[in-house]
Write an enzyme that holds these catalytic residues in place. Structure first.
Site, PDB file in Angstrom:
ATOM      1  CG  ASP A 164      -0.360  -0.655   2.447  1.00 33.63           C
ATOM      2  OD1 ASP A 164       0.881  -0.601   2.585  1.00 33.63           O
ATOM      3  OD2 ASP A 164      -1.101  -1.220   3.251  1.00 33.63           O
ATOM      4  CG  ASN A 211      -9.101  -1.977  11.623  1.00 32.78           C
ATOM      5  OD1 ASN A 211      -8.175  -2.647  11.171  1.00 32.78           O
ATOM      6  ND2 ASN A 211      -9.525  -0.874  11.037  1.00 32.78           N
ATOM      7  CG  HIS A 228      -6.025  -2.791   8.487  1.00 26.08           C
ATOM      8  ND1 HIS A 228      -6.133  -1.488   8.915  1.00 26.08           N
ATOM      9  CD2 HIS A 228      -4.705  -3.102   8.629  1.00 26.08           C
ATOM     10  CE1 HIS A 228      -4.944  -1.045   9.290  1.00 26.08           C
ATOM     11  NE2 HIS A 228      -4.066  -2.001   9.133  1.00 26.08           N
ATOM     12  CD  GLU A 277      -8.730   0.699   7.558  1.00 23.68           C
ATOM     13  OE1 GLU A 277      -8.637  -0.343   8.241  1.00 23.68           O
ATOM     14  OE2 GLU A 277      -8.194   1.772   7.888  1.00 23.68           O
TER      15      GLU A 277
END
Ligand code: F6R
Length: 269
Positions: A68, A137, A139, A144
Site C-alpha cells: 500500500d 481492527n 485489516h 479496512e
C-alpha cells in the site's frame, strides 16, 4: 492455515524470515516477495538482512511489491511507504530498486495507477510469498472493515482507528493521511504463500478474529482462512485470546521436519 506461537517478536521475525527464505530458495533467484510496512515485519526484515549479509540468501535478482501507499503526502516524505520500503527493505535486503514497486499514491490519475499496479504484479508472474502485518481492527494491507473479500488494488479511506494507530509515525493526528492505495483482498489472496506476523496484546483480538472467527468483511484478515498456504506467526501476547492455542502448539511441535522451517542458526524450527 498454520499457526506458530513464538516466545517474542525476535522469534517471530526469525521464523517468518526462515519461511520466506525457504520459499525464496524453492522458487529461485527471481522470487517475487510482497512486502508490508509498519512495525510488525521489522524483525523479519532484520532477520532476512542478516541472512543476506551472511551470504545465506541472495535477493539481488528478486522483485518486491509493497502492499500500500498513502495518498496526500508529498513524494519523498519520510513516511511515504515508498521511502519506508526503501530504507527497511530494498537497501538492507540487497534488492534492486528497479524491481521494487509501490502503488503510485502520487499519480494524477489514481485509478489508472491502481490498474497499472495490478498489471505490474501480473507481468512479474504474481507474488510468490506475501508478508502481512495485521491492523488492530483486523485489516490486512489497508483493506479496512467492510472491504470486498474479492477486491483488487484501489483507493481506500482509512478508518479513524487506523489513523490513530499510525499517529505514532507523525507529529500529530492531523498529519496522518485519510486516503491510500492498497492491494485488495483478492490481490493478496492471489499470492502463492502468505505469512502474517503479529505481536503484542493490542493485536490479540484481531488475531483471534483472523484465525478463529467467521470469515467476514468486518475482519478482513479472516479471508486468509480461505488461503491454501497461509502461515500466521505470532508472539505469546498476541495469542492470548486464541481458544485453540494449545492445539496450535501441539500441532507445530509434532510436524515432520520437512514441513518445518530452517532457522538462520541452522536449527529446524
Ligand atoms: C502496512 C499495512 C498494514 C499494517 C498494519 C499493522 O503496509 O499494510 O496492514 O501491516 O496496519 O501495522 P503495525 O505493524 O505497524 O502494527
Amino acid at each position: 492455515m498454520d499457526v506458530i506461537i513464538c516466545k517474542n517478536d525476535t522469534e517471530v521475525g526469525a521464523y517468518a524470515a526462515a519461511k520466506i527464505a525457504k520459499v525464496a530458495r524453492q522458487v529461485g533467484s527471481q522470487v517475487t516477495i510482497g512486502v508490508a510496512t509498519g512495525s510488525s515485519p521489522l524483525r523479519t526484515y532484520q532477520a532476512l538482512a542478516a541472512m543476506v549479509a551472511a551470504g545465506q540468501l541472495d535477493l539481488s535478482q528478486g522483485s518486491a511489491f509493497a502492499l500500500d501507499e498513502y495518498v496526500g503526502l508529498p513524494f519523498g516524505h519520510p513516511q511515504t511507504y515508498h521511502e519506508v520500503i526503501r530504507k527497511t527493505v530494498t537497501e538492507p535486503l540487497g534488492l534492486d530498486p528497479a524491481r521494487v514497486h509501490c502503488p503510485n499514491g502520487f499519480a494524477e490519475d489514481l485509478r489508472q495507477a491502481c490498474a497499472d499496479y495490478e498489471a505490474a504484479i501480473k507481468q512479474a508472474g504474481g507474488v510468490d510469498i506475501q508478508i502481512l502485518g495485521l491492523g488492530s481492527n483486523g485489516h490486512i494491507g489497508f483493506n479496512e472493515p467492510t472491504s470486498s473479500l474479492n477486491s483488487r488494488t484501489r483507493i481506500k479511506t482509512l478508518t479513524e482507528q487506523t489513523r490513530k494507530d499510525n499517529q505514532r509515525f507523525f507529529a500529530s493526528l492531523d498529519e496522518v493521511p485519510r486516503h491510500c492505495l492498497t492491494q485488495g483482498l483478492g490481490t493478496i489472496m492471489a499470492a502463492r504463500h502468505v505469512v502474517l506476523v503479529a505481536n503484542g496484546k493490542n493485536k490479540a483480538a484481531a488475531v483471534k478474529s483472523v484465525i478463529e472467527g467467521p470469515i467476514t468483511a468486518m475482519f478482513p484478515g479472516s479471508v486468509l482462512q480461505m488461503h491454501q498456504w497461509a502461515t500466521i506467526i505470532i508472539d505469546e501476547a498476541a495469542a492470548t485470546e486464541l481458544e485453540l492455542a494449545d492445539y496450535y502448539r501441539q500441532m507445530y511441535d509434532n510436524l515432520p521436519d520437512w514441513q518445518r522451517v530452517m532457522l538462520p542458526t541452522g536449527d529446524v524450527g
